[in-house]
Design an enzyme around this catalytic site. Structure first.
Site, short mmCIF file in Angstrom:
data_model
loop_
_atom_site.label_atom_id
_atom_site.label_comp_id
_atom_site.label_asym_id
_atom_site.label_seq_id
_atom_site.Cartn_x
_atom_site.Cartn_y
_atom_site.Cartn_z
N GLU A 433 0.66 -1.36 0.19
CA GLU A 433 -0.02 -0.17 -0.31
C GLU A 433 0.93 1.59 -0.03
OE1 GLU A 433 -2.04 0.44 3.61
OE2 GLU A 433 -3.11 2.24 2.75
N ASP A 506 -1.62 -1.25 5.89
CA ASP A 506 -1.46 -0.75 7.42
C ASP A 506 -3.07 -1.06 7.88
OD1 ASP A 506 0.31 0.88 7.66
OD2 ASP A 506 -0.29 2.28 5.63
N ASP A 508 -5.58 -0.52 9.71
CA ASP A 508 -6.30 1.12 9.85
C ASP A 508 -7.35 0.06 8.83
OD1 ASP A 508 -5.27 1.58 7.73
OD2 ASP A 508 -3.98 3.88 8.55
N ASP A 510 -8.26 1.77 6.10
CA ASP A 510 -8.08 2.20 4.53
C ASP A 510 -7.11 1.18 4.40
OD1 ASP A 510 -8.82 4.20 4.35
OD2 ASP A 510 -6.83 5.62 4.24
#
Ligand code: 0RA
Length: 643
Positions: A433, A506, A508, A510
């Site tokens: 990412e 990540d 998180d 997103d």
């Protein structure tokens, strides 16, 4: 009772052989139930439930109840005829004892039973007994309650005995067993959701049968499933979030040569095909002759209808299998007295006589449906014709990609930092990412075996896009080119250039989103790659703990707390929450997420294709509400999407 006398006199050499048989099961449990992990543990329940399902298929059992008890034993109760209590001619023991102590005695007892369930694994109740601390069986019939207990891996405590009376009309079998923790060393705790998913599926596959599940470890935890519509209700559930394009779910149920064939189907707005097939209640992800027959008939009948309706004029424009399967949700379930399984995972039906039987039953019924429902027939055929036109367009786009790929080779290799090795078995590719994490990953990798592909934008949601549009997306084209397998009709798993495809995002929201988008792409367009276990998610750590010269990375709060508790009380330590992947330098990224000796990868598996399908259509489909609902109730599941 004369049963007991006979048992006494015969209780000699045959008894010893029996115990040797069960001892063999205890020595090599994996050979009988696959493994002694959680999966093997749950397998015990399926063995016992299968026997009750057989009784339901024979037409005598209406309700099966499964209870997880407080002590982690499981009870399976059915209202069938009850296992026969008379003396079995071969063993000289009661049939009950024979079933529970003689290996592979399943199916062979009793008379005239239509034994079809199990099949693939169906190793029988004696295996469950061998791998249990204790088993108790109660049979209700003739106004009596018969009882026998076994312990320490299948040894009868006593003979089958009448321990009480019951209503003269009552019949049934109740089995309770407690798995042996000497065998199931990983876990002996049953998972409610695993049982629930499969029992619900069994209820869909056996229309009219009620299956209930209770969890006595928790107050008021129960579910009960009964589907009068069977497969039709299954398709209805699967299409719930996919906008069906016609009202009536096609419902087919026929029998030929002792082979029962059931099919339900309905088309929806998506471009994917969701076809699931079963033989004797067992999923056949590799398909086989039952699926071949239906697929062949579907293509033939829709072409015939389109020509008859004047919609298809030129034979060269014939609808292909892919065309007629676009947007279909279909379940095929057959019951076969003697199935032969083949293929790599023994989940492909091989019986050649089945192809013609499913073809005939399906084509007659489907043709009748089209004739009787002209408005719906039109919608279906038009969907296939649109798919056909899109296929031609996609082919052009693919040719363009290929040509562009050649011309654009600098651009492509500018994005992909490939590994030096050309040996796919040792190569891996990280889909990373963001450019900044991508940059660190390129510096921190082992360039011999690790390729890096940084992903810039959000990946296209392919749940809402057809192949031709997916192919016009640059990120997706790059991924396809990197994998080397091709796509669609040209897909070839043996050309995969990497053994591991590692999604590195990540920890998180997103990151989860990108991960789910990638998984959707893989699941819909590269499913064999997922099924063969090539897809992984990297697990970047959440915390770093430093004390003295030691640096410890931990994945989550729980691991952090456990590690801190393990330190001696007066250790002076520093703890830091890790930032995103993009903020780690090359060395940190290597240390925490890439180094094959230190990293933790989570393999993405497709245990249950139907559940995965449901998850993706909920997560990625048109409807916003089910997605919101799903994410709210399954927040952790989404974070750890192990489909
Ligand atoms: C064969 C014959 C009969 C019943 C069964 C099998 C039977 C087996 C199991 C295993 C679990 N539950 C079961 N329920 C029934 C018929 C015997 C008779 O009619 O007396």
């Amino acid at each position: 009772m004369d049963i007991e006398e006979k048992v006494e006199t015969k209780y000699d050499s045959s008894a010893i052989q029996v115990l040797e048989g069960l001892e063999a099961v205890r020595k090599r449990p994996g050979m009988y139930i696959g493994s002694t992990s959680s999966r093997g543990l749950h397998h015990l329940v399926w063995e016992i439930v299968d026997n009750a399902i057989d009784e339901a298929l024979a037409g005598y059992c209406k309700h099966i109840e499964v209870t997880i008890n407080k002590d982690n034993s499981v009870t399976v109760k059915d209202d069938g005829r009850g296992i026969p209590v008379d003396v079995h001619p071969k063993t000289g023991k009661s049939t009950v004892e024979t079933v529970y102590t003689v290996l592979h005695a399943g199916g062979k007892f009793g008379g005239g039973g239509y034994k079809v369930s199990g099949g693939l694994h169906g190793v029988g109740a004696s295996v469950v007994n061998a791998l249990s601390d204790w088993v108790e069986v109660k049979v209700y019939k003739n106004g009596n309650v018969y009882y026998q207990r076994y312990s320490s891996g299948g040894h009868p405590d006593d003979d089958l005995k009448i321990i009480g009376q019951c209503d003269a009309n009552r019949t049934g079998t109740t089995v309770q067993f407690k798995p042996d923790d000497q065998i199931f060393t990983e876990t002996t705790v049953f998972d409610y959701d695993i049982l629930k998913t499969r029992l619900k599926e069994l209820a869909f596959l056996n229309k009219g049968l009620r299956i209930s599940l209770y969890d006595d470890r928790e107050a008021d935890k129960k579910d009960s499933f009964c589907y009068e519509g069977g497969l039709v209700e299954y398709v209805e559930m699967l299409n719930k979030n996919k906008n069906p394009i016609h009202d009536t779910i096609v419902d087919i149920d026929g029998e030929d040569n002792d082979i029962r064939v059931e099919v339900a189907l309905q088309y929806n707005e998506t471009y994917n095909s969701s076809i699931y097939s079963f033989v004797n209640n067992i999923t056949t992800p590799e398909g086989g002759t039952h699926e071949d027959g239906v697929r062949r008939a579907l293509t033939r009948i829709l072409n015939k209808y389109a020509i008859g309706a004047g919609l298809l004029k030129d034979k060269d424009d014939s609808l292909t299998g892919d065309d007629v399967r676009e947007g279909i949700t279909m379940i095929i379930s057959i019951k076969h007295p003697n199935p032969q399984f083949e293929g790599q995972t023994k989940t492909k039906l091989g019986n050649s006589e089945v192809r013609g039987i499913t073809d005939k039953i399906f084509s007659e019924a489907f043709e009748r449906f089209l004739m009787e429902n002209p408005a719906q027939a039109k919608v279906i055929v038009e969907k296939s014709m649109t798919a056909s036109r899109a296929r031609v367009a996609a082919k052009k786009a693919r040719e363009l990609t290929r040509r562009k790929g050649d011309l654009d080779i600098t651009n492509f290799y500018g994005k992909l930092s490939d590994c030096k090795s050309k040996d796919a078995s040792v190569s891996e590719i990280f889909l990373v990412e963001g450019d900044s994490a991508g940059g660190s990953a390129i510096k921190g990798r082992d360039s011999m075996t690790q390729a890096i592909l940084p992903l810039r934008g959000k990946i296209l949601n392919v749940e809402k896009a057809r192949l031709d549009r997916a192919l016009s997306n640059e990120e997706i084209r790059t991924i396809i080119t990197a994998f080397g397998t091709g796509i669609g009709e040209e897909f070839d798993l043996s050309k995969l250039r990497y053994n591991k495809i590692i999604i590195m995002t990540d920890a998180d929201v997103d990151g989860s989103h990108i991960r789910v988008l990638l998984l959707t792409l893989f699941y819909r367009f590269f499913r064999p790659i997922v099924e063969a276990g090539h897809v992984y998610a990297a697990q970047p750590p959440l915390f770093v703990i430093k004390h003295g010269k030691t640096i410890k990375y931990v994945l989550n709060e729980q691991e952090r707390d456990e590690y801190l508790a393990s330190l001696s009380p007066n250790t002076k330590y520093d703890i830091m929450r890790m930032k995103g992947l993009g903020e780690m330098d090359a060395e940190e990224l290597n240390e925490t997420t890439m180094d094959i000796n230190k990293r933790i990868l989570r393999q993405i598996t497709v245990d249950d294709a139907i559940s995965a399908d449901e998850v993706f259509s909920k997560l990625m489909g048109e409807e916003v509400e089910p997605r919101r609902e799903f994410i709210e109730t399954n927040a952790t599941y989404v974070e750890n999407l192990d489909i």
